[in-house]
Scaffold this active site. Structure first.
Site, PDB file in Angstrom:
ATOM      1  CB  SER A  94      -6.811 -11.706 -71.500  1.00  0.00           C
ATOM      2  OG  SER A  94      -8.199 -11.566 -71.228  1.00  0.00           O
TER       3      SER A  94
ATOM      4  CD  GLU B  87     -29.038 -23.077 -83.727  1.00  0.00           C
ATOM      5  OE1 GLU B  87     -27.795 -23.107 -83.873  1.00  0.00           O
ATOM      6  OE2 GLU B  87     -29.700 -22.045 -83.626  1.00  0.00           O
TER       7      GLU B  87
ATOM      8  N   GLY C 161     -18.594 -17.887 -72.999  1.00  0.00           N
ATOM      9  CA  GLY C 161     -19.243 -19.175 -72.773  1.00  0.00           C
ATOM     10  C   GLY C 161     -20.754 -19.132 -72.803  1.00  0.00           C
TER      11      GLY C 161
ATOM     12  CG  ASP D 235     -19.416 -20.149 -84.059  1.00  0.00           C
ATOM     13  OD1 ASP D 235     -20.502 -20.241 -84.667  1.00  0.00           O
ATOM     14  OD2 ASP D 235     -19.192 -20.757 -83.000  1.00  0.00           O
TER      15      ASP D 235
HETATM   16  P1  ADP Z   1     -18.340 -18.983 -76.467  1.00  0.00           P
HETATM   17  O1  ADP Z   1     -17.529 -19.024 -77.712  1.00  0.00           O
HETATM   18  O2  ADP Z   1     -19.747 -19.442 -76.663  1.00  0.00           O
HETATM   19  O3  ADP Z   1     -18.294 -17.653 -75.775  1.00  0.00           O
HETATM   20  P2  ADP Z   1     -16.370 -20.889 -75.631  1.00  0.00           P
HETATM   21  O4  ADP Z   1     -16.295 -21.814 -74.474  1.00  0.00           O
HETATM   22  O5  ADP Z   1     -16.276 -21.457 -76.988  1.00  0.00           O
HETATM   23  O6  ADP Z   1     -17.706 -20.028 -75.449  1.00  0.00           O
HETATM   24  O7  ADP Z   1     -15.204 -19.801 -75.509  1.00  0.00           O
HETATM   25  C1  ADP Z   1     -15.013 -19.069 -74.305  1.00  0.00           C
HETATM   26  C2  ADP Z   1     -13.525 -18.989 -73.996  1.00  0.00           C
HETATM   27  O8  ADP Z   1     -12.851 -18.116 -74.918  1.00  0.00           O
HETATM   28  C3  ADP Z   1     -13.238 -18.364 -72.633  1.00  0.00           C
HETATM   29  O9  ADP Z   1     -13.370 -19.311 -71.602  1.00  0.00           O
HETATM   30  C4  ADP Z   1     -11.797 -17.902 -72.817  1.00  0.00           C
HETATM   31  O10 ADP Z   1     -10.907 -18.987 -72.676  1.00  0.00           O
HETATM   32  C5  ADP Z   1     -11.778 -17.457 -74.278  1.00  0.00           C
HETATM   33  N1  ADP Z   1     -12.010 -15.996 -74.353  1.00  0.00           N
HETATM   34  C6  ADP Z   1     -13.128 -15.358 -74.753  1.00  0.00           C
HETATM   35  N2  ADP Z   1     -12.980 -14.017 -74.660  1.00  0.00           N
HETATM   36  C7  ADP Z   1     -11.735 -13.798 -74.162  1.00  0.00           C
HETATM   37  C8  ADP Z   1     -10.970 -12.627 -73.844  1.00  0.00           C
HETATM   38  N3  ADP Z   1     -11.475 -11.394 -73.999  1.00  0.00           N
HETATM   39  N4  ADP Z   1      -9.718 -12.806 -73.361  1.00  0.00           N
HETATM   40  C9  ADP Z   1      -9.199 -14.039 -73.236  1.00  0.00           C
HETATM   41  N5  ADP Z   1      -9.857 -15.169 -73.525  1.00  0.00           N
HETATM   42  C10 ADP Z   1     -11.106 -15.066 -73.983  1.00  0.00           C
HETATM   43 MG    MG Z   2     -17.046 -20.776 -78.825  1.00  0.00          MG
END
Ligand code: ADP
Ligand code: MG
Length: 384
Positions: free
Chosen positions: A66, A32, A120, A170
């Site tokens: 989406s 980490e 998120g 990632d």
């Molecule tokens: P994490 O990567 O930890 O899940 P992030 O804030 O980096 O959190 O990314 C989350 C964002 O990615 C969501 O708020 C959205 O905008 C986008 N996202 C994730 N999955 C989808 C999906 N299936 N369809 C559309 N957008 C998505």
């Molecule tokens: Mg992310």
């Protein structure tokens, strides 16, 4: 969430049969805050994923739907937006934007996205969306790139279009994951090794459901600044040092008296974490999960006491976890200040583990943790 049902959704909306691709989320087992120092990390790809279904169009429009947001956007591929909107569509758009800069200009297409990576929560739904878009669009454009190249495109997209300072881990894990293996990644060279993590050992992820970080990730950036300050001091003694990757614990300790205590401790976390990742890799090569778990616990203590990026809730989840039968090890995973813990649990003990940790956490905090189980999965590609 089956690829077939998403293909049906795609067909209903766009009237055409599409080809399905998938890209997983990921969890970091150990390592980490080492990636930004060009050190070592050890993530695994999850069996939580984003599926993308693409069918070609005969014009220059890209329609992207989406399922998660039940919303469709439309782009003109000859006039892509140059700025983010602060909307989910920034993630797929960012990939098209980067591909265009690399001279890859696909013809029009309809694309459906659907994911079961929690959004998120630090399991990288964002990278799974970017990679799922990238592999679908590259195939559509008839362009073959290596998986590490695709990962770099996705990182560039997220850094420069979406505006998030995420690392290579990632998208790299989402691209290069190997079923029943963790990946030891050297974040400097991007060399990697798949290490056996058989399906008898489950990855159990406990979401504390809290986030104590200030808006904009204030603490996260502060930690990075402290590490940078540590590097500056070390460079006065060791001019060849570029990042903490280049420093041994002994060298760091020799410079301790020149450093403010916080700077020393943050640096100590990063330097010792690199050592722990390599020791954990050696344990996995031997199939020694007991040892691996002990190292995970040391890593948690270092995140808590030296990097100061844990919190009461994640500490509690780890304390509850290590008391459960069949739990080899537990630690906070991700940026810190809340978020998730990762636990290595013998599959036959997983039900009891989940029950007991959930109950203990709720009793102490009145918060219902979300708990996900996964085995280590393959990286992105077409859905067979
Ligand atoms: P994490 O990567 O930890 O899940 P992030 O804030 O980096 O959190 O990314 C989350 C964002 O990615 C969501 O708020 C959205 O905008 C986008 N996202 C994730 N999955 C989808 C999906 N299936 N369809 C559309 N957008 C998505
Ligand atoms: Mg992310």
């Amino acid at each position: 969430m089956s690829a077939q049902s998403i293909q049906e959704t795609h067909h209903k909306r766009f009237g055409t049969q599409g080809i399905a691709y998938q890209a997983p989320g990921r969890v970091n087992l150990i390592g980490e805050h080492t990636d930004t120092s060009e050190g070592f990390v050890m993530p695994a790809a999850l069996d939580l994923r984003t599926i993308s279904v693409l069918s070609p169009r005969s014009d220059t429009t890209a329609n992207i739907y989406s399922v998660n947001f039940d919303e469709q956007i439309s782009l003109d591929l000859q006039h892509l937006p140059s700025r983010r909107r602060g909307h989910w569509s920034d993630y797929p758009t960012s990939v098209l934007w980067t591909l265009e800069q690399r001279g890859i200009r696909p013809a029009g297409f309809d694309l459906t996205l659907s994911g079961n990576v929690p959004l998120g929560s630090g399991l990288s739904s964002s990278a799974s969306v970017e990679v799922a878009v990238a592999v679908a669009v590259l195939a559509h454009a008839g362009t073959t790139l290596t998986k590490p190249e695709i990962a770099k495109i996705c990182q560039f997209s997220e850094n420069n279009f979406v505006g998030a300072q995420s690392g290579i881990m990632d998208p790299f894990t989402s691209c290069c994951g190997v079923e029943n293996h963790a990946l030891l990644i050297d974040c400097r060279s991007l060399e990697y090794e798949a290490l056996p993590l058989p399906s008898e050992v489950l990855l159990v992820i406990c979401n504390s459901m809290v986030k104590h970080s200030l808006a904009g990730g204030g603490e996260y950036n502060q930690r990075r600044a402290e590490v940078q300050a540590g590097v500056k001091i070390l460079q006065q003694h060791y001019p060849d040092v570029h990042t903490l990757r280049d420093v041994t614990e002994e060298q760091l300790r020799r410079c301790e008296s020149d450093m403010a205590e916080d700077i020393f401790r943050r640096s100590l976390h990063v330097v010792t974490e690199d050592e722990r990742v390599l020791a954990a890799a050696a344990a996995l090569r031997r199939g020694d999960f007991e040892k691996f778990g002990l190292i995970m616990h040391d890593a948690h203590i270092s995140m808590r006491d030296n990097y100061a990026a844990s919190c009461l809730e994640t500490d509690l989840l780890v304390e509850l976890a290590v008391r459960q039968p069949g739990c080899f090890g537990a630690r906070i995973t991700g940026g810190g200040f809340g978020g998730c813990t990762i636990n290595l649990v013998a599959a036959e003990h997983a039900d009891g583990f989940v029950r007991n940790v959930r109950a203990g956490y709720e009793e102490a905090t009145a918060i219902q943790a979300e708990i996900y189980r996964s085995c280590a999965s393959d990286g992105a590609g077409p859905v067979a």
